[in-house]
Design a protein around this motif. Structure first.
Motif, PDB file in Angstrom:
ATOM      1  N   PRO A 108     -42.550 -10.925 -58.436  1.00 39.66           N
ATOM      2  CA  PRO A 108     -41.276 -11.803 -58.425  1.00 39.66           C
ATOM      3  C   PRO A 108     -41.471 -13.201 -58.536  1.00 39.66           C
ATOM      4  O   PRO A 108     -42.147 -13.716 -57.552  1.00 39.66           O
ATOM      5  CB  PRO A 108     -40.819 -11.161 -57.161  1.00 39.66           C
ATOM      6  CG  PRO A 108     -41.780 -10.983 -56.395  1.00 39.66           C
ATOM      7  CD  PRO A 108     -42.966 -10.305 -57.313  1.00 39.66           C
TER       8      PRO A 108
ATOM      9  N   LEU B 269     -32.275 -13.786 -53.668  1.00 38.14           N
ATOM     10  CA  LEU B 269     -31.960 -12.749 -54.583  1.00 38.14           C
ATOM     11  C   LEU B 269     -30.534 -12.977 -55.136  1.00 38.14           C
ATOM     12  O   LEU B 269     -30.493 -12.689 -56.429  1.00 38.14           O
ATOM     13  CB  LEU B 269     -32.113 -11.248 -53.650  1.00 38.14           C
ATOM     14  CG  LEU B 269     -31.661 -10.217 -54.830  1.00 38.14           C
ATOM     15  CD1 LEU B 269     -32.746  -9.817 -56.161  1.00 38.14           C
ATOM     16  CD2 LEU B 269     -31.667  -9.040 -54.004  1.00 38.14           C
TER      17      LEU B 269
ATOM     18  N   VAL C 190     -34.820  -6.309 -47.733  1.00 40.30           N
ATOM     19  CA  VAL C 190     -34.736  -6.874 -48.899  1.00 40.30           C
ATOM     20  C   VAL C 190     -36.120  -7.430 -49.475  1.00 40.30           C
ATOM     21  O   VAL C 190     -36.631  -7.402 -50.449  1.00 40.30           O
ATOM     22  CB  VAL C 190     -33.574  -7.989 -49.212  1.00 40.30           C
ATOM     23  CG1 VAL C 190     -33.660  -8.713 -50.480  1.00 40.30           C
ATOM     24  CG2 VAL C 190     -32.377  -7.396 -49.157  1.00 40.30           C
TER      25      VAL C 190
ATOM     26  N   PRO D 287     -34.354  -4.732 -59.858  1.00 39.47           N
ATOM     27  CA  PRO D 287     -34.706  -5.497 -58.724  1.00 39.47           C
ATOM     28  C   PRO D 287     -34.660  -4.324 -57.469  1.00 39.47           C
ATOM     29  O   PRO D 287     -33.755  -3.641 -57.741  1.00 39.47           O
ATOM     30  CB  PRO D 287     -33.547  -6.497 -58.645  1.00 39.47           C
ATOM     31  CG  PRO D 287     -33.404  -6.889 -60.089  1.00 39.47           C
ATOM     32  CD  PRO D 287     -33.583  -5.563 -60.838  1.00 39.47           C
ATOM     33  N   GLY D 288     -35.634  -4.543 -56.641  1.00 38.72           N
ATOM     34  CA  GLY D 288     -35.610  -3.376 -55.613  1.00 38.72           C
ATOM     35  C   GLY D 288     -36.602  -2.079 -55.981  1.00 38.72           C
ATOM     36  O   GLY D 288     -36.629  -1.413 -55.114  1.00 38.72           O
TER      37      GLY D 288
ATOM     38  N   VAL E  37     -38.067  -6.465 -52.860  1.00 39.56           N
ATOM     39  CA  VAL E  37     -37.862  -7.405 -53.779  1.00 39.56           C
ATOM     40  C   VAL E  37     -39.090  -8.418 -53.676  1.00 39.56           C
ATOM     41  O   VAL E  37     -39.521  -8.893 -54.809  1.00 39.56           O
ATOM     42  CB  VAL E  37     -36.421  -8.074 -53.687  1.00 39.56           C
ATOM     43  CG1 VAL E  37     -36.301  -9.159 -54.801  1.00 39.56           C
ATOM     44  CG2 VAL E  37     -35.444  -7.209 -53.858  1.00 39.56           C
TER      45      VAL E  37
ATOM     46  N   VAL F 221     -27.907  -5.284 -54.818  1.00 37.35           N
ATOM     47  CA  VAL F 221     -28.211  -5.608 -56.018  1.00 37.35           C
ATOM     48  C   VAL F 221     -27.157  -5.282 -56.970  1.00 37.35           C
ATOM     49  O   VAL F 221     -26.704  -5.877 -57.974  1.00 37.35           O
ATOM     50  CB  VAL F 221     -29.669  -4.885 -56.841  1.00 37.35           C
ATOM     51  CG1 VAL F 221     -29.560  -5.110 -58.296  1.00 37.35           C
ATOM     52  CG2 VAL F 221     -30.751  -5.450 -55.936  1.00 37.35           C
TER      53      VAL F 221
ATOM     54  N   VAL G  37     -30.811  -1.630 -50.586  1.00 33.58           N
ATOM     55  CA  VAL G  37     -30.911  -2.776 -51.510  1.00 33.58           C
ATOM     56  C   VAL G  37     -30.473  -2.494 -52.723  1.00 33.58           C
ATOM     57  O   VAL G  37     -29.992  -3.481 -53.353  1.00 33.58           O
ATOM     58  CB  VAL G  37     -32.601  -3.086 -51.691  1.00 33.58           C
ATOM     59  CG1 VAL G  37     -33.063  -3.905 -52.640  1.00 33.58           C
ATOM     60  CG2 VAL G  37     -33.061  -3.252 -50.233  1.00 33.58           C
TER      61      VAL G  37
ATOM     62  N   GLY H 239     -35.639 -11.520 -60.348  1.00 29.41           N
ATOM     63  CA  GLY H 239     -35.789 -10.591 -59.305  1.00 29.41           C
ATOM     64  C   GLY H 239     -36.654  -9.216 -59.356  1.00 29.41           C
ATOM     65  O   GLY H 239     -36.671  -8.221 -58.843  1.00 29.41           O
ATOM     66  N   CYS H 240     -37.149  -9.290 -60.699  1.00 27.19           N
ATOM     67  CA  CYS H 240     -38.049  -8.208 -61.212  1.00 27.19           C
ATOM     68  C   CYS H 240     -39.533  -8.330 -61.184  1.00 27.19           C
ATOM     69  O   CYS H 240     -39.894  -9.419 -60.796  1.00 27.19           O
ATOM     70  CB  CYS H 240     -37.617  -7.836 -62.812  1.00 27.19           C
ATOM     71  SG  CYS H 240     -35.915  -7.587 -62.936  1.00 27.19           S
TER      72      CYS H 240
END
Length: 242
Positions: A55, A183, A172, A77-78, A176, A146, A142, A39-40
């Motif tokens: 991602p 996710l 999202v 993430p986000g 993301v 997460v 978001v 998710g990063c």
């Protein structure tokens, strides 16, 4: 073949945006590393080149030659906008892109010179810190989502987020790079990899938020390309290096 991989926490200014700074060096022989979705997005300096790692939605293998070195900053993430600016995360899904295409050549070349002539991690951290006033805002919804997924929320259905499914999906994806269901799958897998498996896979599956052991096995195979028995014992051993 072996790879020395280490992580450290970011400075206080970047704690809300950055999961970790990391570094790796290949020793002994050519090294192949399995990269799994988390998710990063990452800002990566590797052997004189700066890249953005978008991602991922599925696993991939990355080869590195003996002696090669990499340093990266992994955003939470986000928090992708801090790195990507006005570039939508979904445009970089499953890609590794030259930083110059995201930041512009002049900015990328200045950072490359700093990272190549001094401590690379510190240079990357300073560059991201400088972007906080312009790109530091994180969508609170978001962030909350997460947090719930990291804590073990079993499904989207059990969360009352106060917006429609369409609105949630749009926000999202914007933060993301893929939707809330994808996710959730990714963060549930990451949760399972962080948990000890001493009680067996069935117990781990329930604790991590899967329906049962068969569900866990299917998801591990789909997202990592490995069986649970082969992969899960490798908890916290370079599982997400990019």
């Amino acid at each position: 073949m072996s790879s020395d991989y280490r992580e450290r926490a970011p400075g206080p200014a970047l704690t809300a945006h950055v999961r970790c700074l990391w570094g790796s060096r290949v020793a002994g022989a050519r090294h192949r590393q399995r990269v799994i979705p988390d998710g990063c997005v990452d800002l990566l300096w590797s052997d004189g080149r700066l890249s953005v790692v978008g991602p991922d939605t599925a696993w991939r293998d990355v080869d590195a030659d003996v002696g090669s070195r990499a340093v990266g900053v992994r955003l939470r993430p986000g928090a992708a906008r801090l790195l990507l600016g006005d570039v939508a995360p979904h445009e970089l899904t499953n890609t590794t892109t030259d930083l110059a295409l995201v930041w512009g050549r002049a900015c990328a070349e200045r950072l490359l010179e700093e990272a190549s002539t001094g401590p690379a991690g510190a240079a990357l951290e300073r560059a991201l810190s400088a972007r906080l006033p312009r790109f530091g805002e994180v969508d609170p919804l978001v962030h909350a989502l997460v947090t719930e997924f990291d804590a073990g929320a079993a499904s989207l259905a059990e969360l009352d987020l106060g917006i429609t499914d369409r609105q949630l999906r749009r926000r999202v994806i914007a933060a993301v790079g893929y939707g809330p269901k994808a996710l959730h799958r990714v963060l549930r897998l990451q949760r399972a990899l962080r948990m000890p498996a001493h009680g067996g896979l069935a117990e781990l599956a329930v604790a991590a938020g899967f329906a049962d052991q068969a569900h866990l096995s299917r998801e591990v195979r789909s997202l990592t390309g490995r069986t649970p028995s082969a992969y899960l014992p490798l908890v916290n051993r370079n599982a997400s290096v990019a």
